[in-house]
Motif scaffolding. Structure first.
Motif, short mmCIF file in Angstrom:
data_model
loop_
_atom_site.label_atom_id
_atom_site.label_comp_id
_atom_site.label_asym_id
_atom_site.label_seq_id
_atom_site.Cartn_x
_atom_site.Cartn_y
_atom_site.Cartn_z
N GLN A 162 0.28 -1.36 0.09
CA GLN A 162 0.08 -0.26 0.53
C GLN A 162 0.54 1.13 -0.19
O GLN A 162 0.89 2.34 -0.76
CB GLN A 162 -0.67 0.20 1.05
N SER A 206 1.95 1.99 -3.30
CA SER A 206 1.09 2.18 -4.18
C SER A 206 1.28 3.48 -4.17
O SER A 206 1.09 4.41 -5.01
CB SER A 206 0.07 1.69 -4.21
N VAL A 242 -6.29 -5.73 -6.79
CA VAL A 242 -7.16 -4.70 -6.21
C VAL A 242 -8.19 -6.00 -5.63
O VAL A 242 -8.09 -5.49 -4.39
CB VAL A 242 -8.11 -3.81 -6.66
N LYS A 252 -7.07 -7.50 -2.06
CA LYS A 252 -7.52 -6.01 -1.07
C LYS A 252 -9.58 -5.85 -0.92
O LYS A 252 -9.88 -5.66 0.23
CB LYS A 252 -7.34 -4.55 -1.71
N THR A 258 -7.07 0.77 -11.74
CA THR A 258 -6.52 0.57 -10.49
C THR A 258 -7.00 1.39 -9.72
O THR A 258 -7.42 0.95 -8.52
CB THR A 258 -5.07 -0.32 -10.41
N SER A 309 -9.34 0.78 -6.48
CA SER A 309 -9.19 1.37 -5.45
C SER A 309 -10.09 1.90 -4.11
O SER A 309 -10.11 1.48 -3.18
CB SER A 309 -7.78 1.79 -5.48
#
Length: 527
Positions: free
Chosen positions: A348, A351, A387, A390, A421, A425
């Motif tokens: 995370q 990212s 993803v 998550k 993405t 997210s």
């Protein structure tokens, strides 16, 4: 309205009046009546002890509806509405033999059946009988009602214009002659220069405001007056010494307009304008603030770039350490769980760091794209798989719907996947646990559209205008945490770089949202 003088005389029973039979009337009365009949000017004759009233045809507009009944009647009966006012004048002329002349006297007449304010200029001249005694008077008159009412209207209009001039929000003044003597000033001008009209009227501008001469303002007036051409000034500074205080700088918008006389010569100069000091100072402060904000924004971009690179350095060793640690802990469930937490948090953080670095690149125009032809169906599936872990943590159902045919576009595969993405997210973060997130690709005219929809928190209407600004973010909830507020601005920048668009629809809080990415379709095969 007909008028027959002889018929009017015949129509009165004179035998029953003090004048008696017409055949016995004195020659002087007959002579005056003959003159009255022929006169082209409005006139009337008053004769005898009871003031008998005779008038000519030119008098008809004056007597109005009292004609013909008023002919030959006692004057008090003809004009009862004004008799109290004129009786002293009539009696004085006949009794004392005194002539009178009056100008623009007001009378309220009922000549048309209603009260009417009128104005007359007239003369009373005594008339003698055959024995030399005053027996009557001759009145020659001119009605001035129309002229005087017009003058009153003009005065009223001039006064109204003067009030408007005085009350105008902008400053105004009128100067006369080559010496520029003040003829008129309004209240706003008085407030600007710090002098009342009584202090300036009749005096030259250079005498009242000597401080403006060296600033070129008298020369401007000279040029407008001599050349007969207007001058327009915008936000011009002028230093004024008001009320004997220290000189202060003001800024004014104004125009000098030459005033021409009937012969075409310049008579004076009309000046009108506005005090724009507050605006000019506010604009200067705004420019200063803008420069400061620009510098702060540049420093922010530099900071983000440095921060991103600095954060990258420790993340790689942490990720490697977690990988090594996974092999060292063996089958220890508790330790493996800790390693998984570390790994997810590092991913995370990686990212977020990449987003920060990309924002810094975009701000400095350093973003480069490796363009290639790609099938959005495949890129979408890659983004969904990226993803999915998550989403599973939060119990979301992620559904994807590709096109039945390849969805070809041209772009940077990594950046396109990054845009999708980021939207996924966001949907995961802003949708309560157990939500549904859908990704669909469809043809939309000349574009291919990627829709990312959720049944999450939705977007409040007041947030829509700033949704794609950097660091714009709703308040975080403890459940979903939050990002840095750079995801959506990054997506928009990536779409701009690809010649595409981003759209968003949300009916409000609690109604979910749908983000759409529109890419130009690559039709190389069609060619």
């Amino acid at each position: 309205m007909s008028f027959d003088f002889d018929a009017l005389l015949e129509g009165v029973a004179w035998e029953s009046t003090p004048l008696s039979d017409r055949r016995t009337w004195p020659r002087s009365l007959q002579t005056v009546l003959a003159l009255l009949r022929k006169s082209q000017r409005p006139q009337y004759l008053v004769w005898g002890p009871d003031y008998r009233f005779f008038y000519n045809e030119a008098f008809l507009p004056v007597i109005g509806i009292k004609h013909p009944a008023g002919f030959g009647m006692p004057m008090p009966d003809v004009w009862p509405e004004v008799w109290e006012d004129i009786e002293p004048l009539v009696s004085s002329t006949i009794r004392d033999g005194v002539s009178h002349y009056y100008e623009d006297m007001p009378f309220v007449l009922q000549r048309n059946g209603y009260d009417e304010l009128t104005y007359f200029s007239f003369s009373y001249t005594p008339v003698q009988d055959d024995e030399g005694k005053v027996a009557g008077l001759m009145c020659v008159l001119s009605e001035r009602t129309r002229e005087l009412l017009a003058q009153a209207n003009r005065r009223s209009e001039l006064e109204r214009l003067r009030r408007l001039f005085r009350q105008a929000p902008g400053f105004m003044c009128v100067t006369e002659g080559a010496s520029h003597a003040y003829a008129l000033v309004n209240t706003a001008y008085e407030q600007l220069v710090g002098h009342s009209d009584s202090e300036v009227i009749g005096r030259n501008v250079s005498e009242v405001l000597p401080e403006v001469e060296d600033q070129g303002y008298i020369a401007l007036l000279d040029n407008v007056f001599s050349q007969g051409e207007s001058f327009v000034g915008r936000a011009m500074p002028v230093r004024l010494q008001r009320n004997a205080g220290a000189a202060e700088t003001y800024y004014v918008d104004f125009v000098h307009q030459p005033i021409f006389d009937e012969d075409g010569g310049v008579w004076g100069v009309f000046t009108q304008g506005s005090d724009v000091t507050e605006r000019v100072l506010a604009e200067a402060e705004l420019r200063s603030t803008g420069h400061a904000l620009q510098e702060a924004n540049e420093r922010k971009d530099q900071f983000l770039a440095v921060l991103g690179h600095e954060l990258r350095n420790p993340l790689a060793p942490i990720h490697n350490a977690a990988h090594v640690l996974r092999h060292l802990v063996g089958d220890n469930a508790s330790a493996l769980k800790c390693v998984d937490v570390i790994t997810r948090q590092v991913q995370q953080m990686s990212s977020l760091v990449e987003d920060l670095v990309d924002i810094a690149r975009i701000s400095h125009g350093l973003l480069t794209l490796k363009r290639e032809r790609m099938d959005l169906n495949l890129v979408m599936r890659e983004a969904v798989e990226q993803v999915r872990p998550k989403a599973s943590e939060r119990g979301h159902d992620v559904r994807s719907m590709a096109m039945d045919v390849p969805a070809y576009v041209v772009g940077d595969r990594h950046r396109v996947r990054q845009a999708i993405t980021n939207l996924l997210s966001n949907a995961i973060r802003y949708t309560p646990r157990g939500g549904v997130i859908e990704v669909e690709i469809a043809q939309c005219g000349e574009d291919i559209r990627v829709d990312v929809s959720d049944n999450g928190e939705g977007i409040a209407p007041e947030l829509m205008p700033n949704l794609f600004e950097q660091f714009a973010q709703e308040k975080r909830s403890a459940d979903r945490g939050g990002g840095l507020g750079v995801g959506l601005p990054l997506v928009k920048a990536l779409m701009d770089a690809h010649g595409g668009r981003i759209q968003v629809v949300s009916e409000g809080r609690g109604k979910g949202s749908r983000f759409s990415l529109l890419f130009p379709t690559d039709r190389t095969d069609a060619q």
